[in-house]
Design a protein around this motif. Structure first.
Motif, PDB file in Angstrom:
ATOM      1  N   THR A  34       0.833  -1.204   0.000  1.00  0.00           N
ATOM      2  CA  THR A  34       0.000   0.000   0.000  1.00  0.00           C
ATOM      3  C   THR A  34       0.868   1.255   0.000  1.00  0.00           C
ATOM      4  O   THR A  34       0.412   2.315  -0.400  1.00  0.00           O
ATOM      5  CB  THR A  34      -0.936   0.025   1.230  1.00  0.00           C
ATOM      6  N   ASP A  35       2.116   1.119   0.420  1.00  0.00           N
ATOM      7  CA  ASP A  35       3.045   2.244   0.455  1.00  0.00           C
ATOM      8  C   ASP A  35       4.284   1.881  -0.358  1.00  0.00           C
ATOM      9  O   ASP A  35       5.059   1.010   0.029  1.00  0.00           O
ATOM     10  CB  ASP A  35       3.431   2.564   1.909  1.00  0.00           C
ATOM     11  N   ILE A  36       4.457   2.550  -1.479  1.00  0.00           N
ATOM     12  CA  ILE A  36       5.609   2.259  -2.347  1.00  0.00           C
ATOM     13  C   ILE A  36       6.666   3.357  -2.255  1.00  0.00           C
ATOM     14  O   ILE A  36       7.531   3.463  -3.122  1.00  0.00           O
ATOM     15  CB  ILE A  36       5.168   2.041  -3.810  1.00  0.00           C
ATOM     16  N   SER A  37       6.625   4.153  -1.211  1.00  0.00           N
ATOM     17  CA  SER A  37       7.566   5.274  -1.089  1.00  0.00           C
ATOM     18  C   SER A  37       9.018   4.800  -1.064  1.00  0.00           C
ATOM     19  O   SER A  37       9.896   5.482  -1.588  1.00  0.00           O
ATOM     20  CB  SER A  37       7.246   6.117   0.142  1.00  0.00           C
ATOM     21  N   ALA A  38       9.287   3.638  -0.482  1.00  0.00           N
ATOM     22  CA  ALA A  38      10.663   3.115  -0.472  1.00  0.00           C
ATOM     23  C   ALA A  38      11.118   2.809  -1.900  1.00  0.00           C
ATOM     24  O   ALA A  38      12.284   3.039  -2.254  1.00  0.00           O
ATOM     25  CB  ALA A  38      10.748   1.863   0.392  1.00  0.00           C
TER      26      ALA A  38
END
Length: 119
Positions: A34-38
């Motif tokens: 859900t979080d692809i910021s990395a």
């Protein structure tokens, strides 16, 4: 005068859009994340030219299901974006083999040593 004031935010937004740098990659699938910021940070901070092909777009498939498409070196040159041609792959692509990639906790992108065979 008040009629012209609404134009100021418009010009400001257009200025911001004009300064946006085109990306040399596109996220196709975020997999189960859900979080692809990395991943976004890794793609911004790593030199992707060693994964890039001269003429063909490359789809990088990560173990998490994230899929990212890299533009070809020729496309980058046409867009006026920098590319290190010494790192770019120009060999023929085997369509029956795809490498799998891993995002290391340090932010580095790692290729698995053995290609994953597709059907």
């Amino acid at each position: 005068m008040k009629k012209l004031l609404w134009l100021l935010p418009l010009f400001y937004c257009l200025g911001l859009i004009a300064q946006t740098t085109p990306k040399d990659y596109h996220f196709l699938n975020t997999g189960t994340l859900t979080d692809i910021s990395a991943y976004e940070l890794a793609f911004e901070n790593n030199n992707l030219d060693r994964f890039r092909h001269l003429e063909h777009r490359i789809t990088m498939r990560f173990s998490t299901g994230v899929e990212v498409e890299l533009l070809s070196a020729n496309e980058l040159q046409d867009m006026g974006l920098p590319v290190d041609m010494k790192l770019v792959n120009s060999a023929d692509i085997n369509p029956n083999q795809q490498f799998q990639y891993i995002l290391h906790p340090s932010g580095r992108i790692i290729t698995t040593t053995n290609p994953v065979k597709t059907k």
